[in-house]
Design an enzyme around this catalytic site. Sequence first.
Site, PDB file in Angstrom:
ATOM      1  N   LEU A  73      -4.574  -2.387   1.071  1.00 44.12           N
ATOM      2  CA  LEU A  73      -4.071  -2.171  -0.533  1.00 44.12           C
ATOM      3  C   LEU A  73      -4.955  -3.235  -1.361  1.00 44.12           C
ATOM      4  O   LEU A  73      -4.948  -4.533  -1.006  1.00 44.12           O
ATOM      5  CB  LEU A  73      -2.601  -2.389  -0.807  1.00 44.12           C
ATOM      6  CG  LEU A  73      -2.278  -2.447  -2.232  1.00 44.12           C
ATOM      7  CD1 LEU A  73      -2.535  -1.111  -3.022  1.00 44.12           C
ATOM      8  CD2 LEU A  73      -0.626  -2.887  -2.211  1.00 44.12           C
ATOM      9  N   ASN A 111      -0.787  -5.772   6.255  1.00 42.80           N
ATOM     10  CA  ASN A 111      -1.796  -5.415   5.059  1.00 42.80           C
ATOM     11  C   ASN A 111      -1.163  -6.008   3.973  1.00 42.80           C
ATOM     12  O   ASN A 111      -1.637  -6.721   3.056  1.00 42.80           O
ATOM     13  CB  ASN A 111      -1.752  -3.909   4.836  1.00 42.80           C
ATOM     14  CG  ASN A 111      -2.533  -3.094   5.581  1.00 42.80           C
ATOM     15  OD1 ASN A 111      -3.534  -3.774   6.205  1.00 42.80           O
ATOM     16  ND2 ASN A 111      -2.585  -1.731   6.115  1.00 42.80           N
ATOM     17  N   TYR A 157      11.467   1.420  15.885  1.00 42.75           N
ATOM     18  CA  TYR A 157      12.004   0.624  15.015  1.00 42.75           C
ATOM     19  C   TYR A 157      12.545  -0.679  15.267  1.00 42.75           C
ATOM     20  O   TYR A 157      11.947  -1.494  14.524  1.00 42.75           O
ATOM     21  CB  TYR A 157      13.201   1.561  14.378  1.00 42.75           C
ATOM     22  CG  TYR A 157      13.744   0.868  12.839  1.00 42.75           C
ATOM     23  CD1 TYR A 157      13.056   1.043  11.940  1.00 42.75           C
ATOM     24  CD2 TYR A 157      15.311   0.441  13.087  1.00 42.75           C
ATOM     25  CE1 TYR A 157      13.536   0.433  10.618  1.00 42.75           C
ATOM     26  CE2 TYR A 157      15.534  -0.188  11.979  1.00 42.75           C
ATOM     27  CZ  TYR A 157      14.855  -0.274  10.596  1.00 42.75           C
ATOM     28  OH  TYR A 157      15.453  -0.712   9.518  1.00 42.75           O
TER      29      TYR A 157
END
Length: 355
Positions: A73, A111, A157
């Site tokens: 991003l 990220n 998870y």
Amino acid sequence: MTIQMPIHTRRAHRTLIAGGAGFIGSHICDSLLQRGDTVICLDNLHTGATRNIRPLLNHPHFRFIEHDVREPLQLDGSIDRIYNFACPASPPHYQQDPVGTMKTCVLGTLNLLELARQKSARILQASTSEVYGDPEVHPQPESYTGHVNTIGPRACYDEGKRAAETLMFDYRRMYELEIKVARIFNTYGPRMHENDGRVVSNFIVQALRGAPITVYGSGSQTRSFCFVDDLVRGLEMLMESPASVTGPVNLGNPHEMSIEAIAREVLNCTNSASTLEFKPLPVDDPKRRKPLIATAEKLLGWRPRIPLRKGLEATVAYFALEVGQYRPAATKKQPSPSRRLGRTRLTLADSQRTS
């Protein structure tokens, strides 16, 4: 005890909230806008929903970007704070694509850490009590390293969140990045996903529909339930704590109760005639869950304030609008949940129904 500057007196920030259209993330968006922040909400809408942030879309200091954090991003301008909620949080959702869940936990966190490094931003990782697995220590302190099955159906998870914590602390050691890690215990409230498979939302929706309430196992396994407003307050206090306070910090309600007891409390709140239906316990489902919150009390001055009954009333009122049928319990007339609990977002739920 560390003395904290009240969060309402801090300067306004430009804040990025990854997973900001989800259950907890959308409440953070609301709260930070009320505090004067400029908020950038990032979400791929896999489990988040635009209805959770629809009332905010015309706010001059709010921006929504549909983006998957597994992809890098780039954002123009400064970023002061980053909250990372970007990951499916209920077993039915994160088990649909376990590899994708692990990538979200690891690549997504990586990220966002890189973005925080580029922008010199402080970053908070929304970790989870699931890092403790099916605990052999009870209640769970932050020093407990856990009892996790690395090859089970929940591992994508549990282990993904553990790896994300590792990345956070490695970035602090290598790059002196300002990090915060919150280990979130069971949280409930308005905007939970109707079909997310979590205890409170499942029980409320089934009770409102008059369907049998599904209790897995004997119902004697325990959880500790924290209302979302209490959690949001704790997350903001952790984010604005001194840089030396990194966590992990347990955030949850230490009031422990059995699954059967919470089911019966939901029946009382909804005045439902639903019966309890017992089914086998899923693989690796924790038998007990209760946070030790001494660290949050000492370093943040935080502990939950909202009683379970009041939180359930607000959550039932929200789901009544979603489900479209509600028979209130025959109790003495009281102020509406939105007035008694402050920031419960029932006004937003109203606007969602009519929009």
